[in-house]
Design an enzyme around this catalytic site. Structure first.
Site, short mmCIF file in Angstrom:
data_model
loop_
_atom_site.label_atom_id
_atom_site.label_comp_id
_atom_site.label_asym_id
_atom_site.label_seq_id
_atom_site.Cartn_x
_atom_site.Cartn_y
_atom_site.Cartn_z
N SER A 20 9.64 14.07 7.81
CA SER A 20 8.52 13.12 7.83
C SER A 20 8.76 11.88 6.98
O SER A 20 8.13 11.68 5.95
CB SER A 20 7.23 13.83 7.39
OG SER A 20 6.11 13.05 7.75
N GLY A 50 9.08 17.51 3.30
CA GLY A 50 9.98 17.62 2.16
C GLY A 50 11.40 17.31 2.58
O GLY A 50 11.71 17.25 3.76
#
Length: 181
Positions: free
Chosen positions: A92, A18
Site C-alpha cells: 500500500s 506494511g
C-alpha cells in the site's frame, strides 16, 4: 456448526499495510482463519498472490505497483458488494487508494504493521533485502522507494516483539469483524 453471515453495515474491509516482512500475510491469514470459524463470508487477499493470479503481468516499478494496488482496491469493492468481508495484506504505497477505499466500501479498517527496518532485513523471508544489498534488485519499498507511512490508520501494530507479539492482535481484529454492528 452454525454460521453467522455478517451483512452490510458491519466491518467488511480490513486493509493491512506494511513493508515486506512486516507480518501482513501472517496476521491476515490468522485473522481470516479465526473469523472463518463462525463467519464463512470472509476472503483473504494478498498483494503477492493477486500478482500471481494475474500471471505476474506487472513488474515492481511504481506504475506496476499502482496498477496492482488498484486491482486490490477494485477486488475489495467488488467483494464488499457481494457481502464478503475482506482482509487484505498489501504494501500500500498509495495514500490516495486508501482514502478512496475508505470512502467507497461499507466499512474500512486500516491496520499499519510497523516493523523496524533492521528487523525486516534480519527476517528477510523472501530474500528481498539481501538481493537489494547485493545490487540484484531495486524498487524496494523502504529502501530506494519511499514508503509513505499511513497518517490515519485505525490501528498501528509495532511488530518488534516477534511472532507472539504479532499474534496477540489476531483475536481483537477478528472479534472486531465478527462483532461489528
Amino acid at each position: 456448526m452454525r454460521f453467522k453471515i455478517l451483512r452490510k453495515g458491519t466491518l467488511l474491509i480490513v486493509w493491512m499495510i506494511g513493508l515486506s516482512g512486516a507480518g501482513k500475510t501472517t496476521l491476515a491469514d490468522a485473522v481470516v482463519a479465526r473469523v472463518r470459524e463462525t463467519a464463512p463470508n470472509i476472503v483473504s487477499l494478498d498483494g503477492d498472490v493477486i500478482r500471481t493470479v494475474f500471471h505476474d503481468d506487472l513488474g515492481h516499478d511504481m506504475d506496476s505497483r499502482r496498477a496492482n494496488s488498484w486491482r486490490m482496491m477494485q477486488l475489495c469493492k467488488w467483494l464488499d458488494d457481494q457481502d464478503q468481508h475482506v482482509v487484505c495484506a498489501i504494501l500500500s504505497l498509495f495514500p490516495e487508494h486508501r482514502a478512496e477505499l475508505r470512502k467507497s466500501v461499507s466499512s474500512y479498517y486500516e491496520v499499519f504493521i510497523d516493523a523496524p527496518l533492521a528487523d525486516l532485513q534480519d527476517r528477510d523471508v523472501k530474500g528481498l533485502y539481501a538481493r537489494y544489498a547485493k545490487g540484484e534488485t531495486s524498487s524496494v519499498a523502504g529502501l530506494d522507494l519511499t514508503f509513505p507511512v499511513p497518517q490515519t490508520p485505525d490501528l498501528t501494530i509495532r511488530n518488534d516483539q516477534g511472532r507472539d507479539g504479532l499474534m496477540a492482535h489476531v483475536a481483537p481484529i477478528a472479534d472486531r469483524i465478527i462483532d461489528a454492528k
